[in-house]
Design a protein around this motif. Structure first.
Motif: not given
Length: 100
Positions: A28-31, A55-60, A72-75
């Motif tokens: 949901r945070m990703h969405f 910032l919004c996308g990666y921050g959430c 850890k994020p796969a990014s």
């Protein structure tokens, strides 16, 4: 070699990407982050909105991983495939293929 780096194609990577998003709140945070990013990109006239979108996308997404998914994020390992995976997962959530 970490699992994220073992995949030769995005088609091989995407199931791994989904496995890193088992927590519903993380998804949901990703969405929310992706939706806010699109909103920022839709606002025209000011170049800083591109930065706000990132910032919004990666921050959430990162809050979702560190706080709820506890991974850890796969990014950090596969930035391009992870960016692509986020948008495919976003589409799949809209289509009902990935639970929201």
């Amino acid at each position: 070699m970490t699992e994220a780096l073992r995949h030769a194609s995005f088609a091989e990577f995407y199931p791994f990407y989904l496995s890193e998003h088992n927590n519903r709140t993380c998804r949901r945070m990703h969405f929310v982050g992706s939706s806010l990013s699109l909103l920022c990109l839709a606002i025209t006239g000011k170049p800083q909105y591109l930065l706000y979108g990132l910032l919004c996308g990666y921050g959430c997404a990162w809050i979702g991983h560190f706080v709820f998914e506890k991974n850890k994020p796969a990014s950090f390992k596969r930035p391009l495939y992870s960016f692509m995976g986020d948008w495919v997962m976003y589409r799949d959530m809209w289509r009902g293929r990935v639970s929201f």
